[in-house]
Scaffold this motif. Structure first.
Motif, PDB file in Angstrom:
ATOM      1  N   LYS A   1      22.260  59.565  36.115  1.00 45.82           N
ATOM      2  CA  LYS A   1      23.349  58.978  36.899  1.00 45.82           C
ATOM      3  C   LYS A   1      22.874  58.632  38.304  1.00 45.82           C
ATOM      4  N   LYS A   2      22.057  59.492  38.871  1.00 45.95           N
ATOM      5  CA  LYS A   2      21.511  59.242  40.213  1.00 45.95           C
ATOM      6  C   LYS A   2      20.671  57.971  40.215  1.00 45.95           C
ATOM      7  N   ARG A   3      19.806  57.805  39.216  1.00 39.47           N
ATOM      8  CA  ARG A   3      18.965  56.602  39.133  1.00 39.47           C
ATOM      9  C   ARG A   3      19.822  55.346  38.999  1.00 39.47           C
ATOM     10  N   VAL A   4      20.875  55.425  38.181  1.00 40.00           N
ATOM     11  CA  VAL A   4      21.762  54.278  38.005  1.00 40.00           C
ATOM     12  C   VAL A   4      22.436  53.924  39.323  1.00 40.00           C
ATOM     13  N   LEU A   5      22.923  54.921  40.048  1.00 37.09           N
ATOM     14  CA  LEU A   5      23.578  54.667  41.329  1.00 37.09           C
ATOM     15  C   LEU A   5      22.609  54.117  42.368  1.00 37.09           C
ATOM     16  N   GLU A   6      21.386  54.646  42.392  1.00 36.58           N
ATOM     17  CA  GLU A   6      20.381  54.136  43.333  1.00 36.58           C
ATOM     18  C   GLU A   6      20.059  52.679  43.034  1.00 36.58           C
ATOM     19  N   LEU A   7      19.967  52.336  41.761  1.00 38.78           N
ATOM     20  CA  LEU A   7      19.698  50.947  41.373  1.00 38.78           C
ATOM     21  C   LEU A   7      20.851  50.045  41.783  1.00 38.78           C
ATOM     22  N   LYS A   8      22.073  50.534  41.601  1.00 39.47           N
ATOM     23  CA  LYS A   8      23.245  49.754  41.985  1.00 39.47           C
ATOM     24  C   LYS A   8      23.253  49.500  43.492  1.00 39.47           C
ATOM     25  N   VAL A   9      22.977  50.534  44.274  1.00 34.90           N
ATOM     26  CA  VAL A   9      22.944  50.390  45.733  1.00 34.90           C
ATOM     27  C   VAL A   9      21.849  49.405  46.137  1.00 34.90           C
ATOM     28  N   SER A  10      20.704  49.512  45.512  1.00 27.57           N
ATOM     29  CA  SER A  10      19.584  48.615  45.809  1.00 27.57           C
ATOM     30  C   SER A  10      19.951  47.164  45.501  1.00 27.57           C
ATOM     31  N   ASN A  11      20.577  46.943  44.359  1.00 25.00           N
ATOM     32  CA  ASN A  11      20.976  45.588  43.976  1.00 25.00           C
ATOM     33  C   ASN A  11      22.013  45.018  44.933  1.00 25.00           C
ATOM     34  N   GLU A  12      22.965  45.841  45.338  1.00 29.40           N
ATOM     35  CA  GLU A  12      23.985  45.386  46.286  1.00 29.40           C
ATOM     36  C   GLU A  12      23.360  45.017  47.630  1.00 29.40           C
ATOM     37  N   ALA A  13      22.423  45.826  48.089  1.00 24.85           N
ATOM     38  CA  ALA A  13      21.750  45.541  49.364  1.00 24.85           C
ATOM     39  C   ALA A  13      20.972  44.226  49.270  1.00 24.85           C
ATOM     40  N   ARG A  14      20.319  44.009  48.131  1.00 23.37           N
ATOM     41  CA  ARG A  14      19.560  42.774  47.942  1.00 23.37           C
ATOM     42  C   ARG A  14      20.490  41.565  47.923  1.00 23.37           C
ATOM     43  N   LYS A  15      21.637  41.703  47.256  1.00 18.23           N
ATOM     44  CA  LYS A  15      22.602  40.603  47.209  1.00 18.23           C
ATOM     45  C   LYS A  15      23.153  40.290  48.596  1.00 18.23           C
ATOM     46  N   GLU A  16      23.452  41.335  49.368  1.00 20.24           N
ATOM     47  CA  GLU A  16      23.953  41.128  50.731  1.00 20.24           C
ATOM     48  C   GLU A  16      22.912  40.421  51.596  1.00 20.24           C
TER      49      GLU A  16
ATOM     50  N   THR B   1      20.448  38.461  50.561  1.00  9.98           N
ATOM     51  CA  THR B   1      20.321  37.087  50.082  1.00  9.98           C
ATOM     52  C   THR B   1      21.447  36.223  50.627  1.00  9.98           C
ATOM     53  N   ARG B   2      22.653  36.737  50.575  1.00  9.92           N
ATOM     54  CA  ARG B   2      23.813  35.993  51.087  1.00  9.92           C
ATOM     55  C   ARG B   2      23.658  35.721  52.583  1.00  9.92           C
ATOM     56  N   ARG B   3      23.246  36.740  53.327  1.00 12.70           N
ATOM     57  CA  ARG B   3      23.063  36.592  54.772  1.00 12.70           C
ATOM     58  C   ARG B   3      21.990  35.538  55.079  1.00 12.70           C
ATOM     59  N   LEU B   4      20.893  35.552  54.343  1.00 13.74           N
ATOM     60  CA  LEU B   4      19.822  34.575  54.577  1.00 13.74           C
ATOM     61  C   LEU B   4      20.288  33.153  54.272  1.00 13.74           C
ATOM     62  N   ILE B   5      21.049  33.009  53.214  1.00 12.84           N
ATOM     63  CA  ILE B   5      21.576  31.682  52.871  1.00 12.84           C
ATOM     64  C   ILE B   5      22.515  31.188  53.960  1.00 12.84           C
ATOM     65  N   GLN B   6      23.382  32.068  54.437  1.00 12.96           N
ATOM     66  CA  GLN B   6      24.317  31.682  55.490  1.00 12.96           C
ATOM     67  C   GLN B   6      23.590  31.291  56.769  1.00 12.96           C
ATOM     68  N   LYS B   7      22.586  32.063  57.135  1.00  8.85           N
ATOM     69  CA  LYS B   7      21.832  31.753  58.357  1.00  8.85           C
ATOM     70  C   LYS B   7      21.063  30.441  58.208  1.00  8.85           C
ATOM     71  N   GLY B   8      20.504  30.215  57.047  1.00 12.24           N
ATOM     72  CA  GLY B   8      19.807  28.951  56.808  1.00 12.24           C
ATOM     73  C   GLY B   8      20.754  27.768  56.899  1.00 12.24           C
ATOM     74  N   ALA B   9      21.953  27.936  56.373  1.00 12.61           N
ATOM     75  CA  ALA B   9      22.948  26.869  56.442  1.00 12.61           C
ATOM     76  C   ALA B   9      23.337  26.584  57.889  1.00 12.61           C
ATOM     77  N   LEU B  10      23.479  27.638  58.683  1.00  9.93           N
ATOM     78  CA  LEU B  10      23.801  27.441  60.103  1.00  9.93           C
ATOM     79  C   LEU B  10      22.660  26.738  60.836  1.00  9.93           C
ATOM     80  N   LEU B  11      21.441  27.107  60.504  1.00  9.07           N
ATOM     81  CA  LEU B  11      20.284  26.466  61.114  1.00  9.07           C
ATOM     82  C   LEU B  11      20.291  24.974  60.829  1.00  9.07           C
ATOM     83  N   GLU B  12      20.526  24.605  59.587  1.00 13.18           N
ATOM     84  CA  GLU B  12      20.575  23.187  59.235  1.00 13.18           C
ATOM     85  C   GLU B  12      21.749  22.478  59.901  1.00 13.18           C
TER      86      GLU B  12
END
Length: 70
Positions: free
Chosen positions: A19-34, A36-47
């Motif tokens: 269960k701990k491994r599953v939760l750690e993976l979930k947290v890691s995936n959420e952080a990666r998604k956040e 990615t979203r932030r980088l896309i938003q910043k790139g859009a603002l730059l353009e």
């Protein structure tokens, strides 16, 4: 009797570790998604504000470095 209890505890530990491994993976995936979203938003603002959509990645880096003072 003690052997049975010990085995039950070991089994419980395995379940909790899984269960701990599953939760750690979930947290890691959420952080990666956040990120990615932030980088896309910043790139859009730059353009949007620099209006330099035709610049290459390297030229964009040079431009942002010159603006940031690095």
């Amino acid at each position: 009797m003690p052997n049975e209890e010990l085995q039950k505890m070991k089994d419980r530990i395995k379940v909790l570790e899984q269960k701990k491994r599953v939760l750690e993976l979930k947290v890691s995936n959420e952080a990666r998604k956040e990120r990615t979203r932030r980088l896309i938003q910043k790139g859009a603002l730059l353009e949007k504000y620099l209006e330099e959509e035709s610049l290459s990645l390297k030229d964009t880096e040079k431009l942002t470095k010159s603006i940031s003072g690095f």
